[in-house]
Design a protein around this motif. Structure first.
Motif, PDB file in Angstrom:
ATOM      1  N   SER A 162      20.307  33.166   8.865  1.00 38.51           N
ATOM      2  CA  SER A 162      19.087  33.312   8.068  1.00 38.51           C
ATOM      3  C   SER A 162      18.923  32.145   7.102  1.00 38.51           C
ATOM      4  O   SER A 162      17.811  31.638   6.915  1.00 38.51           O
ATOM      5  CB  SER A 162      19.128  34.631   7.285  1.00 38.51           C
ATOM      6  OG  SER A 162      19.107  35.727   8.167  1.00 38.51           O
ATOM      7  N   PHE A 163      20.028  31.708   6.485  1.00 38.79           N
ATOM      8  CA  PHE A 163      19.959  30.544   5.603  1.00 38.79           C
ATOM      9  C   PHE A 163      19.489  29.304   6.370  1.00 38.79           C
ATOM     10  O   PHE A 163      18.682  28.514   5.873  1.00 38.79           O
ATOM     11  CB  PHE A 163      21.326  30.267   4.973  1.00 38.79           C
ATOM     12  CG  PHE A 163      21.656  31.144   3.795  1.00 38.79           C
ATOM     13  CD1 PHE A 163      20.794  31.232   2.717  1.00 38.79           C
ATOM     14  CD2 PHE A 163      22.840  31.867   3.753  1.00 38.79           C
ATOM     15  CE1 PHE A 163      21.093  32.041   1.625  1.00 38.79           C
ATOM     16  CE2 PHE A 163      23.152  32.669   2.666  1.00 38.79           C
ATOM     17  CZ  PHE A 163      22.273  32.762   1.599  1.00 38.79           C
ATOM     18  N   LEU A 164      20.003  29.127   7.585  1.00 35.73           N
ATOM     19  CA  LEU A 164      19.609  27.982   8.396  1.00 35.73           C
ATOM     20  C   LEU A 164      18.122  28.041   8.751  1.00 35.73           C
ATOM     21  O   LEU A 164      17.410  27.028   8.683  1.00 35.73           O
ATOM     22  CB  LEU A 164      20.446  27.934   9.680  1.00 35.73           C
ATOM     23  CG  LEU A 164      21.859  27.366   9.561  1.00 35.73           C
ATOM     24  CD1 LEU A 164      22.654  27.652  10.831  1.00 35.73           C
ATOM     25  CD2 LEU A 164      21.819  25.865   9.281  1.00 35.73           C
ATOM     26  N   ILE A 165      17.652  29.219   9.147  1.00 36.65           N
ATOM     27  CA  ILE A 165      16.238  29.369   9.504  1.00 36.65           C
ATOM     28  C   ILE A 165      15.353  29.022   8.313  1.00 36.65           C
ATOM     29  O   ILE A 165      14.371  28.272   8.443  1.00 36.65           O
ATOM     30  CB  ILE A 165      15.949  30.814   9.972  1.00 36.65           C
ATOM     31  CG1 ILE A 165      16.662  31.089  11.291  1.00 36.65           C
ATOM     32  CG2 ILE A 165      14.448  31.041  10.120  1.00 36.65           C
ATOM     33  CD1 ILE A 165      16.645  32.549  11.707  1.00 36.65           C
ATOM     34  N   LEU A 166      15.687  29.555   7.147  1.00 34.49           N
ATOM     35  CA  LEU A 166      14.891  29.287   5.946  1.00 34.49           C
ATOM     36  C   LEU A 166      14.911  27.803   5.590  1.00 34.49           C
ATOM     37  O   LEU A 166      13.878  27.220   5.231  1.00 34.49           O
ATOM     38  CB  LEU A 166      15.411  30.123   4.779  1.00 34.49           C
ATOM     39  CG  LEU A 166      15.213  31.638   4.898  1.00 34.49           C
ATOM     40  CD1 LEU A 166      15.985  32.364   3.811  1.00 34.49           C
ATOM     41  CD2 LEU A 166      13.730  31.986   4.808  1.00 34.49           C
ATOM     42  N   ALA A 167      16.086  27.176   5.691  1.00 35.16           N
ATOM     43  CA  ALA A 167      16.195  25.751   5.358  1.00 35.16           C
ATOM     44  C   ALA A 167      15.397  24.898   6.342  1.00 35.16           C
ATOM     45  O   ALA A 167      14.675  23.973   5.940  1.00 35.16           O
ATOM     46  CB  ALA A 167      17.662  25.324   5.361  1.00 35.16           C
ATOM     47  N   PHE A 168      15.517  25.203   7.629  1.00 34.81           N
ATOM     48  CA  PHE A 168      14.781  24.438   8.633  1.00 34.81           C
ATOM     49  C   PHE A 168      13.271  24.606   8.466  1.00 34.81           C
ATOM     50  O   PHE A 168      12.508  23.662   8.661  1.00 34.81           O
ATOM     51  CB  PHE A 168      15.187  24.867  10.046  1.00 34.81           C
ATOM     52  CG  PHE A 168      16.527  24.343  10.480  1.00 34.81           C
ATOM     53  CD1 PHE A 168      17.144  23.309   9.805  1.00 34.81           C
ATOM     54  CD2 PHE A 168      17.181  24.892  11.572  1.00 34.81           C
ATOM     55  CE1 PHE A 168      18.376  22.817  10.202  1.00 34.81           C
ATOM     56  CE2 PHE A 168      18.411  24.407  11.986  1.00 34.81           C
ATOM     57  CZ  PHE A 168      19.015  23.372  11.296  1.00 34.81           C
ATOM     58  N   HIS A 169      12.852  25.813   8.121  1.00 34.18           N
ATOM     59  CA  HIS A 169      11.419  26.071   7.993  1.00 34.18           C
ATOM     60  C   HIS A 169      10.842  25.459   6.722  1.00 34.18           C
ATOM     61  O   HIS A 169       9.776  24.829   6.748  1.00 34.18           O
ATOM     62  CB  HIS A 169      11.171  27.582   8.012  1.00 34.18           C
ATOM     63  CG  HIS A 169       9.724  27.947   7.945  1.00 34.18           C
ATOM     64  ND1 HIS A 169       8.798  27.509   8.876  1.00 34.18           N
ATOM     65  CD2 HIS A 169       9.024  28.719   7.062  1.00 34.18           C
ATOM     66  CE1 HIS A 169       7.603  27.989   8.565  1.00 34.18           C
ATOM     67  NE2 HIS A 169       7.721  28.725   7.468  1.00 34.18           N
ATOM     68  N   LEU A 176       8.801  28.804  12.569  1.00 34.58           N
ATOM     69  CA  LEU A 176       9.857  29.819  12.437  1.00 34.58           C
ATOM     70  C   LEU A 176      10.601  30.060  13.745  1.00 34.58           C
ATOM     71  O   LEU A 176      11.826  30.211  13.752  1.00 34.58           O
ATOM     72  CB  LEU A 176       9.261  31.133  11.927  1.00 34.58           C
ATOM     73  CG  LEU A 176       9.109  31.274  10.416  1.00 34.58           C
ATOM     74  CD1 LEU A 176       8.472  32.608  10.065  1.00 34.58           C
ATOM     75  CD2 LEU A 176      10.457  31.131   9.716  1.00 34.58           C
ATOM     76  N   MET A 177       9.886  30.099  14.858  1.00 36.86           N
ATOM     77  CA  MET A 177      10.550  30.341  16.137  1.00 36.86           C
ATOM     78  C   MET A 177      11.466  29.182  16.511  1.00 36.86           C
ATOM     79  O   MET A 177      12.589  29.394  16.980  1.00 36.86           O
ATOM     80  CB  MET A 177       9.501  30.565  17.231  1.00 36.86           C
ATOM     81  CG  MET A 177       8.796  31.906  17.122  1.00 36.86           C
ATOM     82  SD  MET A 177       9.935  33.317  17.185  1.00 36.86           S
ATOM     83  CE  MET A 177      10.509  33.212  18.874  1.00 36.86           C
TER      84      MET A 177
END
Length: 202
Positions: A162-169, A176-177
């Motif tokens: 989840s941290f990675l997804i938020l950082a990438f986004h 997001l996908m």
């Protein structure tokens, strides 16, 4: 270290592993189920980390396979970040092994709410112009995010995806996908490195 468990404890462990694997295969965060179950079952903190790392590798591999078949993974970004995820995880895992079991147990319990917040935080698509996948403005944040999140994953784990997804986004402006799909490659790399460290150290 020999551990003797009742059939009821095994049943709870199997249920937790199934639930954690199911969550990992969809969105990540299965460690929030398996880690408390292991600790509450009396598994020592260092062994809990090891077991959680191995099971996380399996769940993340399934999720990555699903995303890869859908052609959502940004492989150029994933391959650029893998080495930093591996290095961060190796360092984080080594640090965890250096801590006394009693201290590590308290630290792991204290980190659980942080992982839970990251996993439960709403991930809404943010309208923003994507960054070009070139130049230091893009690749330096990729390296830093992967290094820091790899360290967190090696030391603890739950919530890393989840941290990675938020950082990438938010930082790298991925959709997001795509952020979710690409994060699975790096999450798998850091899980694998952490699992290797704890296995080598018994």
């Amino acid at each position: 270290m020999a551990l003797d468990f009742s059939l009821f404890t095994y049943a709870i462990g199997i249920a937790a592993a199934f639930g954690g694997g199911f969550i990992d295969s969809i969105a990540g965060g299965g460690g929030l189920v398996t880690m408390p179950a292991l600790l509450l079952s009396g598994v020592p903190p260092h062994q809990s980390l090891g077991v959680n790392k191995v099971s996380a590798c399996l769940g993340t591999t399934v999720a990555l396979g699903n995303f890869a078949r859908s052609n959502l993974v940004l492989w150029r970004v994933a391959f650029a970040g893998i080495i930093f995820s591996l290095v961060g995880s190796l360092a984080g895992s080594r640090l965890a092994l250096l801590l006394d079991a009693a201290v590590l147990g308290k630290v792991l319990v204290a980190l659980l709410p942080i992982g839970m917040c990251a996993t439960l935080l709403p991930k809404k698509e943010r309208k923003q112009a994507p960054l070009p996948h070139s130049g230091p403005r893009f690749w330096i944040p990729v390296a830093l995010v992967c290094l820091v999140m790899g360290g967190y994953d090696g030391f603890f784990g739950p919530g890393t995806g989840s941290f990675l997804i938020l950082a990438f986004h938010w930082i790298l402006r991925m959709g997001l996908m795509q952020a979710s799909a690409t994060s699975k490659v790096l999450n798998l790399a850091s899980n694998f490195a952490g699992a290797v460290v704890v296995i080598v150290n018994g």
